[in-house]
Structure formats: structure tokens, C-alpha cells
Design an enzyme around this catalytic site. Structure first.
Site, mmCIF file in Angstrom:
data_model
loop_
_atom_site.group_PDB
_atom_site.id
_atom_site.type_symbol
_atom_site.label_atom_id
_atom_site.label_comp_id
_atom_site.label_asym_id
_atom_site.label_seq_id
_atom_site.Cartn_x
_atom_site.Cartn_y
_atom_site.Cartn_z
ATOM 1 N N LYS A 172 -0.065 16.953 5.580
ATOM 2 C CA LYS A 172 1.110 16.240 6.271
ATOM 3 C C LYS A 172 2.455 17.098 6.018
ATOM 4 O O LYS A 172 3.305 16.979 7.110
ATOM 5 C CB LYS A 172 1.229 15.171 5.213
ATOM 6 N N LYS A 240 13.567 13.554 3.391
ATOM 7 C CA LYS A 240 12.666 13.646 2.110
ATOM 8 C C LYS A 240 11.450 14.565 2.353
ATOM 9 O O LYS A 240 11.259 15.507 1.681
ATOM 10 C CB LYS A 240 12.410 12.148 1.631
HETATM 11 P P1 NAP Z 1 10.081 2.126 4.657
HETATM 12 O O1 NAP Z 1 10.274 1.327 5.914
HETATM 13 O O2 NAP Z 1 11.367 2.476 4.274
HETATM 14 O O3 NAP Z 1 9.374 1.288 3.651
HETATM 15 C C1 NAP Z 1 9.168 1.945 2.223
HETATM 16 C C2 NAP Z 1 8.304 1.001 1.355
HETATM 17 O O4 NAP Z 1 8.434 1.384 0.170
HETATM 18 C C3 NAP Z 1 8.937 -0.346 1.083
HETATM 19 O O5 NAP Z 1 7.930 -1.394 1.206
HETATM 20 C C4 NAP Z 1 9.762 -0.365 0.084
HETATM 21 O O6 NAP Z 1 9.961 -1.604 -0.626
HETATM 22 C C5 NAP Z 1 8.811 0.554 -0.885
HETATM 23 N N1 NAP Z 1 9.261 1.173 -1.985
HETATM 24 C C6 NAP Z 1 10.378 2.139 -1.823
HETATM 25 N N2 NAP Z 1 10.661 2.479 -3.040
HETATM 26 C C7 NAP Z 1 9.875 1.737 -4.218
HETATM 27 C C8 NAP Z 1 9.683 1.680 -5.352
HETATM 28 N N3 NAP Z 1 10.682 2.346 -6.189
HETATM 29 N N4 NAP Z 1 8.994 0.679 -5.960
HETATM 30 C C9 NAP Z 1 8.270 -0.221 -5.254
HETATM 31 N N5 NAP Z 1 8.398 0.014 -3.661
HETATM 32 C C10 NAP Z 1 9.151 1.031 -3.328
HETATM 33 O O7 NAP Z 1 9.332 3.578 4.992
HETATM 34 P P2 NAP Z 1 8.254 3.725 6.101
HETATM 35 O O8 NAP Z 1 8.573 4.234 7.182
HETATM 36 O O9 NAP Z 1 7.184 2.434 5.880
HETATM 37 O O10 NAP Z 1 7.591 4.860 5.201
HETATM 38 C C11 NAP Z 1 6.579 4.854 4.163
HETATM 39 C C12 NAP Z 1 5.816 6.029 3.920
HETATM 40 O O11 NAP Z 1 5.177 6.644 4.940
HETATM 41 C C13 NAP Z 1 6.834 7.302 3.469
HETATM 42 O O12 NAP Z 1 6.234 8.027 2.599
HETATM 43 C C14 NAP Z 1 6.808 7.947 4.787
HETATM 44 O O13 NAP Z 1 7.271 9.276 4.575
HETATM 45 C C15 NAP Z 1 5.517 7.683 5.457
HETATM 46 N N6 NAP Z 1 5.526 8.213 6.956
HETATM 47 C C16 NAP Z 1 6.518 7.046 7.675
HETATM 48 C C17 NAP Z 1 6.313 7.095 8.997
HETATM 49 C C18 NAP Z 1 7.294 6.490 9.660
HETATM 50 O O14 NAP Z 1 6.999 6.962 11.020
HETATM 51 N N7 NAP Z 1 7.902 5.361 9.607
HETATM 52 C C19 NAP Z 1 5.309 8.002 9.556
HETATM 53 C C20 NAP Z 1 4.256 8.546 8.860
HETATM 54 C C21 NAP Z 1 4.559 8.491 7.413
HETATM 55 P P3 NAP Z 1 11.148 -2.475 -0.229
HETATM 56 O O15 NAP Z 1 10.822 -3.366 0.851
HETATM 57 O O16 NAP Z 1 11.369 -3.487 -1.454
HETATM 58 O O17 NAP Z 1 12.477 -1.472 0.031
#
Ligand code: NAP
Length: 299
Positions: A172, A240
Site C-alpha cells: 500500500k 498521513k
Molecule cells: P474517514 O472518512 O476519515 O474515516 C475514518 C474512520 O476512522 C471513521 O469511522 C472514524 O470515526 C474512525 N476513527 C478515526 N480515529 C479513530 C479512533 N481513534 N478511534 C475510533 N475510530 C476512529 O477516512 P477514510 O477515507 O474512510 O479512510 C479510512 C482508512 O482507509 C484510512 O487508513 C485511509 O488511509 C484508508 N484509505 C482511504 C481511501 C480513500 O480514498 N478515502 C482509499 C484507500 C485507503 P469517526 O466517524 O468517529 O470520526
């Protein structure tokens, strides 16, 4: 018979991924720190738990998709964490993008608790999460992957076993080098196209049909030319990932000059308060250098 699944973290990615598991007919228990984000998935038929520990108590396979390394640690360790509720024989699959070395440490803890761990970070954007077309890069035991393959198939199109625990995260990071360098290229290209007086929609259509195409150009280019900065992936999370890439590059002695440049440009946007915009707002850093803007917002 399928197992009982748990899903922790219903953000942009996790929300779509968990919904696809429910739609595929699996029995899914969910938890999200902000409880209101559970509603779209419980409306589809998932049940809600009160903590990561409760999810683990009610599941034989626990999937995670939270933001960063400390967040995976937060939902895994501690009295309300997954490990406190994990039964022997249960399996954790972490779809977040986090540190490979921390992944190996957490996998060791899961093993001590009688369970096992796969790292399965994903690529394909918010669109891929919603449509179930993600690429999932899996590190861990091949037999564990075979056990969860039917669930991963409901969320992704390309499921690849890339090596032992931690290798999924390493692939990744390699993926993210390509993502940010392609993003930077798309930004520079569209700025030049605009300055050259081209119709951007027409130019994009020609460019995406040829050898210069990339996922970033095809999916984020159309957003950039109408100045739509809504995030499929936020600048803060992209930053990040680049930090993890640069740490790995430093540890391994690999020069990553362009990735480092993009890190600095994103940092400048974070200082301007733009960290929650989509990663394609990278173009704003170049616009700042030029004193001009690409595209036009719709009226
Ligand atoms: P996001 O929309 O910001 O969602 C983050 C999630 O993590 C939310 O459910 C948040 O809860 C939870 N969270 C964060 N800190 C936490 C903690 N300390 N304790 C419990 N829950 C926590 O991010 P995302 O885009 O879905 O990304 C999630 C992961 O997938 C990341 O590692 C990212 O790098 C990876 N990713 C993202 C993409 C993309 O295109 N978006 C693509 C590939 C991979 P709350 O709702 O309470 O904030």
C-alpha cells in the site's frame, strides 16, 4: 455457513465496505466512534454494538477501517478494544493504511490472544468502496485469506496475497507513491492546459483516452476542472500516508524526491486550513505559485 462478521470504522471507506457486506447477505455487527454514522448501515440490516470489544465478542471475523496507526491501536488494545473480546480462533482483518511494523506488533498480540491478523489495506477510492471494486492487498497466512475471501470478494475486485503480515501495508505504501506522483502530474497538466486556453473538458477526454491516463486524472481531473473539492480522500489522510511512505524510505535508504515534494506541498495546504478537502486540492498549492486558478466553479 458464513461466519459472524464485525466491522469497526464507518467513514468514507468503511461505510461503503460494510454496506456491501450487508448487501451480500452476511451477518454484520458494526461500531463507529461517532454513533450517528452507523445509521446508514444498520438501516440496511447490520446490528450496532457499543464498543470494539462488543463487536469482537459477537464476531468470528473482525474487520477494521479507521484512519491512522494510533487509531487502529485505540480500537484494538485496552479494556474496550477488540483483543479484550476476541475468542480463540477469531480473525482480525485491518483495512486501514497504517505502519507495517506496528501491524506486525498488533498481529503478535492477536496471536497471543489465540486469534490471527491479516493486513488488507485497500485502493480504489471512495468510488471503489461504494461499488465493491477495491483492490485489497493482503499480508498474512494464505489459509487465513482463504477463510475470509468470500467477504473480501463482496468489497473488492482484486484480492492479492502479497506475503506475510505487514506486506499488505508495504504494498500500500508503494501504491501511495504512485498515487501522489500521478496526482501531482494531473495538477501540473491541468494548470498548463488551462493557461494554454484549452477547453478543459475536451482536453481531459482526449488525455484520458491515451497513454497519459491515470486513475487520478480520470477520476479527480473532472472534479478539479469544476473546482469541486469534496473529499474522496482527505488531504490530512493523504499526508498521513506520505509520512508512512517517507518513514519507510528513510528506514530502507530509498530516495523518494517527488513524493517528498508532494508532502511539502500538502503541508502548505494544511497550514492554509485545507486539510479536510479532497487530495486533488493539491492543485491549489500550484495555483498559489502562479497566482491563477484552474477551471471554473459551476454557477
Ligand atoms: P474517514 O472518512 O476519515 O474515516 C475514518 C474512520 O476512522 C471513521 O469511522 C472514524 O470515526 C474512525 N476513527 C478515526 N480515529 C479513530 C479512533 N481513534 N478511534 C475510533 N475510530 C476512529 O477516512 P477514510 O477515507 O474512510 O479512510 C479510512 C482508512 O482507509 C484510512 O487508513 C485511509 O488511509 C484508508 N484509505 C482511504 C481511501 C480513500 O480514498 N478515502 C482509499 C484507500 C485507503 P469517526 O466517524 O468517529 O470520526
Amino acid at each position: 455457513m458464513s461466519e459472524k462478521l464485525g466491522f469497526i470504522g464507518l467513514g468514507i471507506m468503511g461505510g461503503g465496505m460494510a454496506a456491501n457486506l450487508v448487501r451480500a447477505g452476511f451477518d454484520v455487527t458494526v461500531w463507529n466512534r461517532t454513533a450517528s454514522k452507523m445509521a446508514p448501515v444498520t438501516d440496511l440490516g447490520a446490528s450496532a454494538a457499543g464498543s470494539p470489544r462488543e463487536v469482537a465478542e459477537r464476531s468470528t471475523v473482525v474487520l477494521i477501517c479507521v484512519a491512522d496507526t494510533p487509531d487502529v491501536v485505540a480500537v484494538t488494545e485496552g479494556p474496550d478494544g477488540i483483543l479484550a473480546g476476541l475468542s480463540p480462533g477469531s480473525l482480525v482483518v485491518d483495512h486501514s493504511t497504517i505502519s507495517p511494523s506496528e501491524t506486525r506488533r498488533l498481529a503478535g498480540m492477536a496471536e497471543e490472544a489465540g486469534g490471527s491478523w491479516l493486513d488488507g489495506p485497500v485502493s480504489g477510492g471512495s468510488e471503489g468502496a461504494e461499488l465493491g471494486t477495491l483492490s485489497i492487498m493482503v499480508g498474512g497466512e494464505a489459509s487465513d485469506l482463504e477463510r475470509v475471501r468470500p467477504y473480501l470478494d463482496a468489497m473488492g475486485k482484486t484480492i492479492t496475497h502479497v506475503g506475510p503480515v505487514g506486506s499488505g501495508q508495504m504494498v500500500k505504501l508503494v501504491n501511495q507513491v504512485l498515487v501522489v506522483v500521478n496526482m501531482q502530474a494531473a495538477c501540473e497538466a491541468l494548470l498548463l492546459a488551462d493557461a494554454g486556453g484549452l477547453d478543459l473538458e475536451t482536453a481531459l477526454s482526449a488525455l484520458t483516452g491515451g497513454a497519459a491516463n491515470s486513475w487520478m486524472l480520470a477520476n479527480r481531473g473532472p472534479q478539479m476542472i469544476v473546482r469541486d473539492w469534496r473529499p474522496g480522500f482527505t488531504i490530512d489522510l493523504q499526508q498521513k500516508d506520505i509520512r508512512l511512505v517517507l518513514e519507510a524510505g528513510d528506514e530502507l535508504g530509498v530516495p523518494l524526491p517527488t513524493t517528498g515534494l508532494v508532502f511539502q506541498l500538502y503541508r502548505s495546504l494544511q497550514h492554509r486550513g485545507l486539510g479536510s478537502e479532497g487530495q486533488h486540492a493539491l492543485v491549489k498549492a500550484l495555483e498559489h505559485m502562479m497566482g491563477a486558478e484552474v477551471g471554473e466553479a459551476p454557477e
